[in-house]
Design a protein around this motif. Sequence first.
Motif, PDB file in Angstrom:
ATOM      1  N   GLN A 407       0.829  -1.214   0.000  1.00  0.00           N
ATOM      2  CA  GLN A 407       0.000   0.000   0.000  1.00  0.00           C
ATOM      3  C   GLN A 407       0.860   1.259   0.000  1.00  0.00           C
ATOM      4  O   GLN A 407       0.545   2.235  -0.691  1.00  0.00           O
ATOM      5  N   ILE A 408       1.948   1.243   0.756  1.00  0.00           N
ATOM      6  CA  ILE A 408       2.855   2.403   0.784  1.00  0.00           C
ATOM      7  C   ILE A 408       3.464   2.628  -0.590  1.00  0.00           C
ATOM      8  O   ILE A 408       3.563   3.764  -1.070  1.00  0.00           O
ATOM      9  N   VAL A 443      -3.198   4.703   3.585  1.00  0.00           N
ATOM     10  CA  VAL A 443      -1.922   5.334   3.950  1.00  0.00           C
ATOM     11  C   VAL A 443      -2.151   6.766   4.399  1.00  0.00           C
ATOM     12  O   VAL A 443      -1.583   7.225   5.405  1.00  0.00           O
ATOM     13  N   LYS A 444      -2.993   7.503   3.672  1.00  0.00           N
ATOM     14  CA  LYS A 444      -3.265   8.892   4.034  1.00  0.00           C
ATOM     15  C   LYS A 444      -3.916   8.985   5.416  1.00  0.00           C
ATOM     16  O   LYS A 444      -3.569   9.847   6.227  1.00  0.00           O
ATOM     17  N   ASP A 445      -4.858   8.097   5.696  1.00  0.00           N
ATOM     18  CA  ASP A 445      -5.514   8.087   7.000  1.00  0.00           C
ATOM     19  C   ASP A 445      -4.505   7.813   8.115  1.00  0.00           C
ATOM     20  O   ASP A 445      -4.558   8.426   9.187  1.00  0.00           O
ATOM     21  N   LEU A 446      -3.559   6.907   7.856  1.00  0.00           N
ATOM     22  CA  LEU A 446      -2.561   6.562   8.858  1.00  0.00           C
ATOM     23  C   LEU A 446      -1.598   7.721   9.095  1.00  0.00           C
ATOM     24  O   LEU A 446      -1.188   7.987  10.227  1.00  0.00           O
ATOM     25  N   VAL A 447      -1.252   8.422   8.028  1.00  0.00           N
ATOM     26  CA  VAL A 447      -0.377   9.597   8.148  1.00  0.00           C
ATOM     27  C   VAL A 447      -1.013  10.654   9.044  1.00  0.00           C
ATOM     28  O   VAL A 447      -0.347  11.311   9.844  1.00  0.00           O
ATOM     29  N   LYS A 451       2.075   9.867  14.020  1.00  0.00           N
ATOM     30  CA  LYS A 451       3.238  10.713  13.729  1.00  0.00           C
ATOM     31  C   LYS A 451       4.480   9.895  13.381  1.00  0.00           C
ATOM     32  O   LYS A 451       5.271  10.286  12.520  1.00  0.00           O
ATOM     33  N   SER A 452       4.674   8.770  14.045  1.00  0.00           N
ATOM     34  CA  SER A 452       5.856   7.951  13.757  1.00  0.00           C
ATOM     35  C   SER A 452       5.783   7.369  12.354  1.00  0.00           C
ATOM     36  O   SER A 452       6.796   7.298  11.639  1.00  0.00           O
ATOM     37  N   PHE A 453       4.580   6.961  11.942  1.00  0.00           N
ATOM     38  CA  PHE A 453       4.416   6.460  10.572  1.00  0.00           C
ATOM     39  C   PHE A 453       4.672   7.573   9.565  1.00  0.00           C
ATOM     40  O   PHE A 453       5.311   7.354   8.521  1.00  0.00           O
ATOM     41  N   LYS A 454       4.186   8.786   9.862  1.00  0.00           N
ATOM     42  CA  LYS A 454       4.412   9.928   8.983  1.00  0.00           C
ATOM     43  C   LYS A 454       5.903  10.203   8.819  1.00  0.00           C
ATOM     44  O   LYS A 454       6.384  10.456   7.714  1.00  0.00           O
TER      45      LYS A 454
END
Length: 467
Positions: A407-408, A443-447, A451-454
């Motif tokens: 997905q990334i 991915v956008k929702d997770l970002v 913060k660590s994923f971003k």
Amino acid sequence: MIENNHVGLWNRCLKMIRDNVPETTFKTWFEPIVPLKYEDKALTIGVPSPFFYEILEEKFADLLRVTLNKEIEEGTQLMYSVQIDKPNQKTTDWQGNHISPALPKRRPITDGNTAPDPMQSPAPQDLDPHLNPNYNFENFIKGSSNEFSRTVGETVAKNPARTFNPLFLYGPSGVGKTHLTNAIGTRIKELYPEKRVLYVSAHLLQVQYTDSVRTNNYNNFMKFYQNIDVLIVDDIQEFAGVTKTQNTFFHIFNHLHQNGKQLILTSDRAPVMLQGMEERMLTRFKWGLVAEMEKPDTELRKNILRDKIHRDGLNIPENVINYIAENVSDSVRELEGIVNSLLAQSILFKREIDMDLAQRIVRKAVRCENKPVTIDEIVTKVCAHYNLDERSIHTKTRKREIVQVRQIAMYLAKKHTDHSSSKIGQLIGNRDHATVLHACKMVKDLVDVDKSFKTELEEIENSIRQR
């Protein structure tokens, strides 16, 4: 007594114009004009390109009208002889305030924000559709990134409300959504002059709604919009998070759709990516056809440049066209802006358009692109970051860690390449375009919440940029 010498009359006008504009503006836009004739209260002037004509009409129409009335006589008409093919010395004659014969003369919707009272609504031929006559199918250049959308648009224009309703067009800024929707509206007015066609931005519709509530004209607002036959709403993403406007548009949408009226909507993202939009609205956006418009590829950018250059009567070497197309990749607007700058610089400094001039203008206007990033490079960087074998994301496995890496990769490919969702899905795991859109949303929702994923994603993007 009015002198009949057109040169003398124009020279008198130039003196007044010079006193009212900066010297650089005068030299760029008025010195190149050639007076051709004066007869029957009409002064004809020669201008070097359609672009030149558009600038004069857009920025200096009032100044020219006042000047002619004062220096020649009241009611003097300005006529243009516009050079459209410089090599073959072809010209066309246009009046001042020229508009397409397919469109009625513009009449404002009251103060520009408030919808008129439908009980006094003008006849269809008198309602201003707010369409741009310069955006039509004839000058919409077709390429692989927009061919499907254009074909669909032509189908809708021939049979409004009988094929794809609503038509939802999405893509980043500058890919031609506004051009295509205006072309559809203009073609419908040509084929069905009895239809009420209206083009409006989502922002203006929201302003009109708010103003109608404030002035107790909400019922008039609703009746006006429910009386439209073809409603075109640009940048529908502007409704995100605005609950009352969404609710109002929901009722307008339902009324028009149920009564066989055509809706055409544009957005900078797919419906699935529209956050802050009510689910019932998103469901209706997908009732008809959702079509993606991608950034133009290099070949389409070259064809767009050649078309504009031809229309403006310019002579630009092929190597300059190639250079601009390869280095200005974000939008059609950027391409046209570069050509406009080249023309203005060429006129101002009386020099030919060559590679040196093009390079100087492009470097100032945009960041010259390095070699475009590829999907393979993105996959390599993402997999390297997570210490994952590249082959694994192309398999059918549903392991959570592999699915997220896939997905990334899809998200970054969508963000950093010009490929369509279908092409990205094909090259990453042989998935369909819906899977890619879902991946981008995840991915956008997770970002937005992690913060660590971003931070992790930014590290991957930096490694891609520094390749």
